[in-house]
Design an enzyme around this catalytic site. Sequence first.
Site, PDB file in Angstrom:
ATOM      1  N   SER A 186       0.796  -1.231   0.000  1.00 30.72           N
ATOM      2  CA  SER A 186       0.000   0.000   0.000  1.00 30.72           C
ATOM      3  C   SER A 186       0.825   1.276   0.000  1.00 30.72           C
ATOM      4  CB  SER A 186      -0.947  -0.007   1.194  1.00 30.72           C
ATOM      5  OG  SER A 186      -0.207  -0.085   2.389  1.00 30.72           O
ATOM      6  N   HIS A 214      -5.461  -4.469  -1.372  1.00 32.46           N
ATOM      7  CA  HIS A 214      -5.357  -3.402  -2.372  1.00 32.46           C
ATOM      8  C   HIS A 214      -5.375  -3.912  -3.814  1.00 32.46           C
ATOM      9  CE1 HIS A 214      -4.720   0.085   0.258  1.00 32.46           C
ATOM     10  NE2 HIS A 214      -4.184  -0.796   1.081  1.00 32.46           N
ATOM     11  N   LYS A 244     -12.405  -1.535   0.732  1.00 33.05           N
ATOM     12  CA  LYS A 244     -11.669  -0.681  -0.215  1.00 33.05           C
ATOM     13  C   LYS A 244     -12.408  -0.656  -1.556  1.00 33.05           C
ATOM     14  CE  LYS A 244      -7.408  -1.650   2.303  1.00 33.05           C
ATOM     15  NZ  LYS A 244      -7.494  -0.585   3.304  1.00 33.05           N
TER      16      LYS A 244
HETATM   17  N1  PMP Z   1      -4.684  -5.729   4.946  1.00 27.71           N
HETATM   18  C1  PMP Z   1      -4.127  -4.748   4.228  1.00 27.71           C
HETATM   19  C2  PMP Z   1      -2.999  -5.093   3.299  1.00 27.71           C
HETATM   20  C3  PMP Z   1      -4.613  -3.432   4.302  1.00 27.71           C
HETATM   21  O1  PMP Z   1      -4.066  -2.454   3.583  1.00 27.71           O
HETATM   22  C4  PMP Z   1      -5.695  -3.169   5.179  1.00 27.71           C
HETATM   23  C5  PMP Z   1      -6.304  -1.779   5.307  1.00 27.71           C
HETATM   24  N2  PMP Z   1      -5.476  -0.756   5.569  1.00 27.71           N
HETATM   25  C6  PMP Z   1      -6.225  -4.214   5.931  1.00 27.71           C
HETATM   26  C7  PMP Z   1      -5.713  -5.483   5.777  1.00 27.71           C
HETATM   27  C8  PMP Z   1      -7.351  -3.982   6.887  1.00 27.71           C
HETATM   28  O2  PMP Z   1      -8.553  -3.917   6.214  1.00 27.71           O
HETATM   29  P1  PMP Z   1      -9.837  -3.267   6.871  1.00 27.71           P
HETATM   30  O3  PMP Z   1      -9.700  -1.797   6.730  1.00 27.71           O
HETATM   31  O4  PMP Z   1     -10.963  -3.842   6.101  1.00 27.71           O
HETATM   32  O5  PMP Z   1      -9.863  -3.704   8.299  1.00 27.71           O
END
Ligand code: PMP
Length: 396
Positions: A186, A214, A244
């Site tokens: 990310s 992502h 997302k």
């Molecule tokens: N895994 C990754 C790679 C993420 O980027 C994120 C969100 N930032 C999450 C898990 C967590 O997802 P959520 O916002 O649905 O809890």
Amino acid sequence: MPSRGLENFLKENLEDLKSKGLYNEIDTLEGANGPIIKINGRELINLSSNNYLGLATDNRLIEACNEATKEYGVGAGAVRTINGTLKVHIELEEKLAKFKHTEAAIAYQSGFNCNMAAISAVMDKNDAILSDELNHASIIDGCRLSKAKIIRFNHADMDDLRAKAKEAAESGLYNKIMVITDGVFSMDGDIAKLPEIVEIAEEFDLITYVDDAHGSGVLGNGAGTVKHFGLSDKVDFQIGTLSKAIGVVGGYVAGKKDLIDWLKVRSRPFLFSTSLTPGAAAACIEAIDILSSSTELQEKLWENADYLKQGLKDIGFDIGNSETPITPVIIGDEVKTQAFSKRLNEEGVYAKSIVFPTVPRGTGRVRNMPTAAHTKEMLDQAITIYKKAGKELGII
Ligand code: PMP
């Protein structure tokens, strides 16, 4: 009376963070999280959300959510195993499995929860986990919870992974060994080298785990990074978030039926936390239906991302080596990065600075997340503001 120990702990640590400029003041959005947002009465072009396809504000999802809420109520009433499993949850899981090209899927309340749930349900103190050093915080916490030996490998470094996999496999110390990677990272927008990871996994009999938060909805015609590489039958755990590209909230694991059956009896957030709201589940189903029937939104997303990247590059910014819509503008110096993000905000662009410890020292960046919902006019305006602020601060 709160304990003095707690009072002192909070006071000292909050003051420390504030004095170092590391205390994050959180902005409140006065309205929906769309391509234009309002904060303190000011409208800003939003380049900070993960709402990749604009589905968070899509009327079709809102309607599906409203209808399910009328039918089932606002809450599921209990954890899934007691009496909180509703028809919408089952329908969502069936859709997710089809969407991910797997035998089955299980939904959780968030992506974060999902990593906490899934890793610790199969790995324990007699096991080892090979984890990319840039994996998401929820993976790190999920690994810790499992009590397995955590072996970090250098980011996307396949030689390092191979060497560490070999050493772990040949040590005879572990019952099971897992390799975990984000599908798309990310902070830089790079894609995991899944073909090589799968090859190494086959060589050393590793369990494969890809968190595609992502990549889902973005790569592989929407089905994600694993599908993008044609590896749907080679990855044991495909993790996704529903917050997302899908635009709602929740997380899921897609994989073989036995794996999903096991998670239903052994993963603690499934067993001990109330399930997704019916409205959220129904909105997710609608989103998957939209993604399964057309690639229009993904095409728009990529078109907008390419346009923004080119525009920023043309005026002299370093946008790194992203392979996805995630568009970092790399500034380097932490103080300058924060000043730049603030200046962009004053001029009308909402793009957050990301500095150490989230990224290594000296690689501060302002991260841009273009979406399918942005218009060319919004992106042009953002590029113009970038140019002005970049010149002012001597970045370009
Ligand atoms: N895994 C990754 C790679 C993420 O980027 C994120 C969100 N930032 C999450 C898990 C967590 O997802 P959520 O916002 O649905 O809890």
